[in-house]
Design an enzyme around this catalytic site. Structure first.
Site, short mmCIF file in Angstrom:
data_model
loop_
_atom_site.label_atom_id
_atom_site.label_comp_id
_atom_site.label_asym_id
_atom_site.label_seq_id
_atom_site.Cartn_x
_atom_site.Cartn_y
_atom_site.Cartn_z
N CYS A 125 0.84 -1.35 -0.31
CA CYS A 125 0.28 -0.41 -0.11
C CYS A 125 0.95 1.13 0.22
O CYS A 125 1.95 1.72 0.61
CB CYS A 125 -1.11 -0.10 1.10
SG CYS A 125 -2.10 1.80 1.23
N CYS A 128 -0.84 3.88 3.13
CA CYS A 128 -0.03 3.46 4.25
C CYS A 128 1.44 3.30 4.29
O CYS A 128 1.84 2.65 5.65
CB CYS A 128 -1.02 2.37 4.83
SG CYS A 128 -2.87 2.83 4.98
N HIS A 138 -7.05 -1.70 1.55
CA HIS A 138 -6.93 0.14 1.77
C HIS A 138 -8.61 0.53 1.55
O HIS A 138 -8.96 0.22 0.30
CB HIS A 138 -6.13 0.45 1.00
CG HIS A 138 -6.12 2.37 0.96
ND1 HIS A 138 -5.41 2.32 2.18
CD2 HIS A 138 -6.60 3.26 0.91
CE1 HIS A 138 -5.37 3.87 2.71
NE2 HIS A 138 -6.16 4.36 1.67
N CYS A 139 -8.80 0.65 2.51
CA CYS A 139 -10.39 2.02 2.23
C CYS A 139 -9.77 2.91 2.13
O CYS A 139 -9.80 4.29 2.70
CB CYS A 139 -11.39 1.17 3.71
SG CYS A 139 -12.98 1.90 3.61
N CYS A 142 -12.34 5.34 4.76
CA CYS A 142 -11.49 5.27 6.17
C CYS A 142 -9.95 5.95 5.81
O CYS A 142 -9.28 6.16 6.87
CB CYS A 142 -11.82 4.08 6.80
SG CYS A 142 -13.09 3.33 6.86
N CYS A 145 -5.30 1.20 5.65
CA CYS A 145 -6.07 0.17 5.46
C CYS A 145 -6.50 -1.24 6.91
O CYS A 145 -6.19 -1.28 7.96
CB CYS A 145 -4.43 -1.19 4.96
SG CYS A 145 -3.83 -0.51 3.47
N HIS A 152 -16.92 -1.40 3.00
CA HIS A 152 -17.86 -0.48 3.60
C HIS A 152 -18.88 0.39 3.46
O HIS A 152 -19.57 -0.06 2.52
CB HIS A 152 -16.55 1.32 3.44
CG HIS A 152 -16.89 2.45 3.96
ND1 HIS A 152 -16.16 2.34 4.90
CD2 HIS A 152 -17.63 3.49 3.60
CE1 HIS A 152 -16.23 3.63 5.71
NE2 HIS A 152 -17.96 4.31 4.81
N CYS A 153 -19.49 -0.30 4.62
CA CYS A 153 -20.95 -0.05 4.83
C CYS A 153 -20.86 1.46 5.69
O CYS A 153 -21.40 2.31 6.93
CB CYS A 153 -21.51 -0.77 5.45
SG CYS A 153 -23.46 -0.66 6.13
N CYS A 159 -16.23 0.97 8.39
CA CYS A 159 -15.58 0.09 7.54
C CYS A 159 -16.17 -2.10 8.26
O CYS A 159 -15.82 -1.73 9.24
CB CYS A 159 -13.76 0.00 7.15
SG CYS A 159 -13.35 -0.71 5.55
#
Length: 332
Positions: A125, A128, A138-139, A142, A145, A152-153, A159
């Site tokens: 990543c 990060c 990785h989100c 957010c 990682c 992601h909700c 996440c």
């Protein structure tokens, strides 16, 4: 600078809107069921007490699991997955991509990492600055990682990953039961209001609307919960269902599938008394996951005949990938 900071604050505040909508609907459903149905419409005291007791049990479990899904922070990879200052400096100063890949491979050799990128490289990543553990992603929302990231909700503004996937599943289950219970107990009085047998105008609106909302949410949640039950049975995340994890010699969508019982234990743990409670009991720490190839190499009779049949049908396009995965595990 101040403008971008203000936009980020607005974005963070706006992200809570779906959660606020759900909270308002739940609060209204509580008022409509307890006050308008049980206290105003019902006349039988025994029926009142029974309805209220069961309702509050489901309500507490529903709210508890929803709270845990929202406020359990996603877990990030540990320090050993982050590049050291020396490795980071060496990596950034190197301009040749093939040498950069070699540097990452040297670092990854010290870590329990088995999955690769689509082109066979180490999963790294850039944002990060870390080697991604297996099943970690990785989100972008957010900006971190997340270990065993599922998705992601927006409805929980969080996440969903290793730390709260069990809570999310229980939230879906208790949401279904909550809606089903409301629909089942309200239906009789819905008919009475609809046919004019009961005439209380204010309660009539709440009871009629309560049934429609409960059925609507039940139908939508039923498909989502069913899909996640299927994912758990195969030990896949939502991301892995759309893109199979890649090992050194190719993709294998069943690479983490250990069989139905062990797959359940991966999420819910071995203590069955904790399975239905939103208490952390998932196996492991989210950095390493047992792989099917390794388990079957140690015990060829691990899977039942029925499991083998299902997997043979499911894995025809990736037979070579599975064999390659087995080779990887035997070598490491």
């Amino acid at each position: 600078m101040a403008l971008s900071r203000g936009l980020r604050c607005c974005q963070r505040a706006f992200a809570w809107l779906p959660v606020l909508i759900i909270a308002l609907v739940v609060l209204w459903s509580y008022y409509a069921y307890v006050c308008e149905l049980c206290l105003v419409t019902l006349s039988n005291p025994v029926e009142k007490v029974a309805y209220l007791i069961i309702f509050h049990i489901l309500f507490v479990l529903f709210v508890w699991t929803y709270w845990k899904s929202i406020f359990t922070l996603p877990v990030q990879p540990g320090k050993k997955y982050h590049m050291s200052y020396a490795d980071k400096e060496r990596y950034e100063n190197e301009e040749r991509p093939e040498v950069q890949r070699q540097i990452l491979a040297e670092i990854a050799r010290k870590l329990p990492v088995y999955t690769r990128t689509g082109n066979g490289g180490v999963r790294f990543c850039d944002r990060c600055q870390l080697i991604k553990p297996d099943r970690c992603h990785h989100c972008s929302v957010c900006a971190i990682c997340v270990l065993k990231m599922d998705h992601h909700c927006p409805w929980v503004n969080n996440c969903i990953g290793f730390s709260n996937y069990k809570f999310f599943l229980l939230f879906l289950a208790y949401s279904l039961l909550y809606c089903l219970y409301i629909a089942a107990t309200v239906f009789k009085y819905f008919i009475k209001y609809w046919t004019g047998e009961l005439t209380n105008g204010r309660s009539k609106f709440h009871v009629l609307f309560l049934l429609f909302v409960a059925v609507m949410f039940f139908v939508s949640l039923m498909f989502l919960f069913g899909y996640h039950c299927w994912l758990v049975s195969r030990n896949r995340s939502t991301l892995e269902a759309f893109s199979a994890p890649v090992f050194q010699n190719g993709p294998d969508k069943n690479g983490f599938n250990l069989g139905f019982v062990k797959n359940l234990q991966q999420v819910f743990g071995e203590e069955k008394k904790l399975w239905l409670l939103p208490i952390a009991s998932s196996q492991g720490d989210g950095h390493f996951f047992p792989m099917r190839a390794l388990c079957e190499a140690q015990n060829p009779l691990l899977a039942s005949e029925e499991q083998w049949e299902d997997d043979r049908i499911d894995e025809e396009p990736h037979d070579s990938g599975e064999a390659s995965s087995l080779a990887i595990e035997r070598e490491t």
